[in-house]
Write a protein that holds these residues in place. Structure first.
Motif, PDB file in Angstrom:
ATOM      1  N   ASP A 294       0.854  -1.186   0.000  1.00 13.91           N
ATOM      2  CA  ASP A 294       0.000   0.000   0.000  1.00 13.91           C
ATOM      3  C   ASP A 294       0.895   1.242   0.000  1.00 13.91           C
ATOM      4  N   PRO A 295       0.707   2.179  -0.933  1.00 14.97           N
ATOM      5  CA  PRO A 295       1.587   3.347  -1.007  1.00 14.97           C
ATOM      6  C   PRO A 295       1.659   4.157   0.293  1.00 14.97           C
ATOM      7  N   ASP A 296       0.524   4.382   0.959  1.00 13.75           N
ATOM      8  CA  ASP A 296       0.543   5.131   2.225  1.00 13.75           C
ATOM      9  C   ASP A 296       1.377   4.407   3.283  1.00 13.75           C
ATOM     10  N   LEU A 297       1.176   3.105   3.374  1.00 17.53           N
ATOM     11  CA  LEU A 297       1.942   2.305   4.328  1.00 17.53           C
ATOM     12  C   LEU A 297       3.415   2.271   3.948  1.00 17.53           C
ATOM     13  N   ASN A 298       3.703   2.158   2.668  1.00 20.41           N
ATOM     14  CA  ASN A 298       5.098   2.156   2.216  1.00 20.41           C
ATOM     15  C   ASN A 298       5.796   3.458   2.579  1.00 20.41           C
ATOM     16  N   ILE A 299       5.097   4.580   2.455  1.00 21.32           N
ATOM     17  CA  ILE A 299       5.683   5.872   2.813  1.00 21.32           C
ATOM     18  C   ILE A 299       6.027   5.903   4.300  1.00 21.32           C
ATOM     19  N   LEU A 300       5.115   5.432   5.135  1.00 26.65           N
ATOM     20  CA  LEU A 300       5.397   5.390   6.569  1.00 26.65           C
ATOM     21  C   LEU A 300       6.600   4.501   6.879  1.00 26.65           C
ATOM     22  N   MET A 301       6.654   3.359   6.228  1.00 27.69           N
ATOM     23  CA  MET A 301       7.766   2.434   6.471  1.00 27.69           C
ATOM     24  C   MET A 301       9.088   3.037   6.005  1.00 27.69           C
ATOM     25  N   LEU A 302       9.057   3.742   4.889  1.00 25.39           N
ATOM     26  CA  LEU A 302      10.264   4.420   4.408  1.00 25.39           C
ATOM     27  C   LEU A 302      10.696   5.507   5.374  1.00 25.39           C
ATOM     28  N   ARG A 303       9.742   6.270   5.891  1.00 25.04           N
ATOM     29  CA  ARG A 303      10.070   7.331   6.839  1.00 25.04           C
ATOM     30  C   ARG A 303      10.645   6.778   8.134  1.00 25.04           C
ATOM     31  N   LEU A 304      10.282   5.562   8.482  1.00 23.33           N
ATOM     32  CA  LEU A 304      10.809   4.920   9.685  1.00 23.33           C
ATOM     33  C   LEU A 304      12.110   4.157   9.423  1.00 23.33           C
ATOM     34  N   GLY A 305      12.531   4.122   8.174  1.00 20.25           N
ATOM     35  CA  GLY A 305      13.766   3.406   7.843  1.00 20.25           C
ATOM     36  C   GLY A 305      13.639   1.906   7.967  1.00 20.25           C
ATOM     37  N   LEU A 306      12.440   1.384   7.765  1.00 21.77           N
ATOM     38  CA  LEU A 306      12.219  -0.048   7.941  1.00 21.77           C
ATOM     39  C   LEU A 306      12.303  -0.840   6.642  1.00 21.77           C
ATOM     40  N   TYR A 307      12.494  -0.157   5.532  1.00 24.73           N
ATOM     41  CA  TYR A 307      12.742  -0.831   4.261  1.00 24.73           C
ATOM     42  C   TYR A 307      14.226  -0.702   3.938  1.00 24.73           C
ATOM     43  N   GLU A 308      14.766  -1.684   3.265  1.00 26.54           N
ATOM     44  CA  GLU A 308      16.183  -1.653   2.904  1.00 26.54           C
ATOM     45  C   GLU A 308      16.384  -0.764   1.679  1.00 26.54           C
TER      46      GLU A 308
END
Length: 78
Positions: free
Chosen positions: A47-61
């Motif tokens: 989900d794009p909204d969720l992906n943005i949050l995860m990116l902002r938290l540094g949880l994606y590589e």
């Protein structure tokens, strides 16, 4: 302005650079593992909204220099 935080590094700093934080080591490790599972699920949901949050938290590589572009890409999907 949207703030970002590299959550894995924050957790590491909290535990490793604070001599009184030894009691927090295991809860932080457990929390880090749960966040890893959350990141895997978020990737599966895509989900794009969720992906943005995860990116902002540094949880994606994603390399730190590429996070803003990755966020812009996800915003383009909205």
């Amino acid at each position: 302005m949207k703030w970002k935080v590299h959550t894995p590094n924050l957790l590491k700093e909290l535990v490793e650079n604070n001599p009184t934080a030894w009691a927090l080591r295991m809860p932080v490790v457990i929390f880090r593992n749960i966040l890893g599972s959350l990141a895997e699920r978020a990737i599966a949901i895509d989900d794009p909204d969720l992906n943005i949050l995860m990116l902002r938290l540094g949880l994606y590589e994603v390399h730190p220099t590429e996070i803003d572009a990755a966020i812009a890409n996800q915003r383009g999907r909205l």
